[in-house]
Design a protein around this motif. Sequence first.
Motif, PDB file in Angstrom:
ATOM      1  N   GLU A 288       0.803  -1.278   0.146  1.00 32.91           N
ATOM      2  CA  GLU A 288       0.380   0.082  -0.290  1.00 32.91           C
ATOM      3  C   GLU A 288       1.472   1.765   0.013  1.00 32.91           C
ATOM      4  O   GLU A 288       1.747   1.395   1.110  1.00 32.91           O
ATOM      5  CB  GLU A 288      -0.848   0.065   1.673  1.00 32.91           C
TER       6      GLU A 288
ATOM      7  N   PHE B  33       1.522   5.256   0.470  1.00 28.31           N
ATOM      8  CA  PHE B  33       0.937   6.730   0.003  1.00 28.31           C
ATOM      9  C   PHE B  33       2.358   7.537   0.464  1.00 28.31           C
ATOM     10  O   PHE B  33       2.456   7.462   1.116  1.00 28.31           O
ATOM     11  CB  PHE B  33      -0.298   6.294   1.342  1.00 28.31           C
TER      12      PHE B  33
ATOM     13  N   SER C  88     -12.949   9.100  -6.877  1.00 26.37           N
ATOM     14  CA  SER C  88     -12.481   9.675  -6.392  1.00 26.37           C
ATOM     15  C   SER C  88     -11.801  11.270  -7.351  1.00 26.37           C
ATOM     16  O   SER C  88     -12.100  11.887  -7.251  1.00 26.37           O
ATOM     17  CB  SER C  88     -11.179   9.069  -5.952  1.00 26.37           C
TER      18      SER C  88
ATOM     19  N   LYS D 248      -6.453   6.743  -5.964  1.00 27.16           N
ATOM     20  CA  LYS D 248      -7.994   6.824  -4.688  1.00 27.16           C
ATOM     21  C   LYS D 248      -7.153   7.347  -3.891  1.00 27.16           C
ATOM     22  O   LYS D 248      -7.564   8.301  -3.559  1.00 27.16           O
ATOM     23  CB  LYS D 248      -8.030   5.425  -5.264  1.00 27.16           C
ATOM     24  N   LYS D 249      -7.069   6.706  -3.018  1.00 30.72           N
ATOM     25  CA  LYS D 249      -6.685   7.098  -1.414  1.00 30.72           C
ATOM     26  C   LYS D 249      -5.949   8.578  -1.493  1.00 30.72           C
ATOM     27  O   LYS D 249      -6.469   9.441  -0.967  1.00 30.72           O
ATOM     28  CB  LYS D 249      -5.606   6.242  -1.072  1.00 30.72           C
TER      29      LYS D 249
ATOM     30  N   ASP E 219      -8.612  10.962  -2.565  1.00 34.66           N
ATOM     31  CA  ASP E 219     -10.097  10.967  -1.546  1.00 34.66           C
ATOM     32  C   ASP E 219      -8.655  12.026  -0.026  1.00 34.66           C
ATOM     33  O   ASP E 219      -9.402  13.135   0.510  1.00 34.66           O
ATOM     34  CB  ASP E 219      -9.682   9.485  -1.019  1.00 34.66           C
ATOM     35  N   TRP E 220      -8.164  11.817  -0.117  1.00 37.39           N
ATOM     36  CA  TRP E 220      -7.251  12.522   1.005  1.00 37.39           C
ATOM     37  C   TRP E 220      -7.276  13.443   1.211  1.00 37.39           C
ATOM     38  O   TRP E 220      -8.084  14.807   2.628  1.00 37.39           O
ATOM     39  CB  TRP E 220      -6.052  11.880   1.528  1.00 37.39           C
TER      40      TRP E 220
END
Length: 565
Positions: free
Chosen positions: A185, A187, A220, A315-316, A319-320
């Motif tokens: 993952e 980020f 997103s 996406k993540k 979204d943040w």
Amino acid sequence: MFRKTAGELLIDLLIEWGVDHIYGMPGDSINSIIEPLRKVQDKIIFIQVRHEEAGALAAASYAKLTGKLGVCMAIAGPGAIHLLNGLYDAKLDRAPILAITGQVESDLIGIDYFQEVKLERMFDDVAVYNQRIMSAEQLPGVVNQAIRTAYTRQGVSVLTIPDDIPKFEVEGNARRTTSFFVKPEVFPPEDDLLKAKQILSEAKKPVILAGKGAREARESLLSFADKIASPIALSLPGKGIIPDEHPFCIGGLGLIGTKPASEAMEEADTLIMIGTSFPFTGFLPEKAKTIQIDTDPNQIGKRVPVDAGLAGDAKKTLDWLTTRLVRQADRSFLEDYQQLMKKWWEKLKKQEEDPSTPIKPQRVVQSLQKVVRDNAILSVDVGNVTVWMARHFRMTNQKFVISSWLATLGCGLPGAIAGKIAYPDKQVFAICGDGGFGMTMNDFVTAVKYRLPIIVVVFNNHKIAMIKFEQEVMGNVEFGTELQNPNFAQYAEACGGVGYRVERPEELMPALEKAVSQTKPCIIDVVVDANEAPMPAKITFGQAAGYAKHMIKELWEEGKVDLPI
């Protein structure tokens, strides 16, 4: 106690990894792999192609469409060499591929034996993993390592297997490893996110450029664009990430893109690149602040200087940012480009409805639009046909596959074969120019043999038309671009498929409607206007000057004008 041969164990490991088909051509140096493969056709189907290049291109397309490993196979020497073009396509488009090639027997390596080629050296540039199997006991661990590397590094793994090794039994203590891989993952650090947030908070004219790395982040992406009031331009591999007629979409960027996209980039004060390593930097804003989001840190800042780099999942990351930004109240920049896009679509519609003969390529795309289902697979070849499809086909939820970075002619048909194998219940189209289709057309019989009811639409203008246009823009007279084509509809019938020849606009829809109802592979041979140039959406002075120079040269050679002395 029964012990398996290395060849049998190879096939077992492929099954463990979820491989359900392989593209290839049998031959002497892989027959000891073909035999155990023959015994498991209920688990792994062998798709016999007529040219190894088509097999590698199909494997690459399968990987691009599904994210799963594409697998191709070839004999030593000429067969392995034929794979290279498709493998480079996979390398440049970052698709996970396993290529299995034969080699002369172990005790013959190094004595210049028949069909011996130094395959490890040959594949060194194209592969993220490149290994010759040295023993039967080595094979299990190396196979797992090759497939794991192809997945994790999104590239080509090559296994070269001397012909004798698959025949040997594997000892019980042979090294065994795990037949799966794990996804990390990714980020961004909070400091980088806060820096990007500050830039976005100050943006007055933001423009998003989204590539294939944003493909799984549609909702997103749209929420983020709405929050910052930004139009979204798309790279060619990113076509279809959002619907082409979505209010935020301003189409493709570049020579094959839209005028609003080019103008938005010129006006932008902030550029947000998401999942793209866009190479044509002349279309990007020179003075805008730039934010780049990518899972691969190596891509960030690779093309243009960036003010904030976000190494993370699209996406993540989006979204943040979306949840922490204040909604932009001034929507005027976005609304201006929404109006420009409406005018752009109206302009294209006039081109698409042109009733003249020879048929305009844009008219073919418009007709195609009417029969293509929302979930269809579109395998688009390289050339002018790329321009017509990128600019005129309105994507909704279809899948779009192309050779984007290598841009190799001939990818359309193998891509459609792979698409039908991956999605047997969906419509699958190959959209090809006559030059591209001519390169791999012998594998149309592969679609017939395996009962793959694909629909091949050939834009037939008897020219390598994009090169003709390039020559003319340089100010040169067209040369070497004429093609002598067969009747492709008759060719389809000769192969055991169905063919339709279309020479007039009113014949287009009847042919397409018949083709989509067929249960056999079809070719629709459409005679299109060779003089319909794929003009850029925004023409530079240099392009116009070059084209004018070409016209003067051509008229002078025909004796229609006198050049000043």
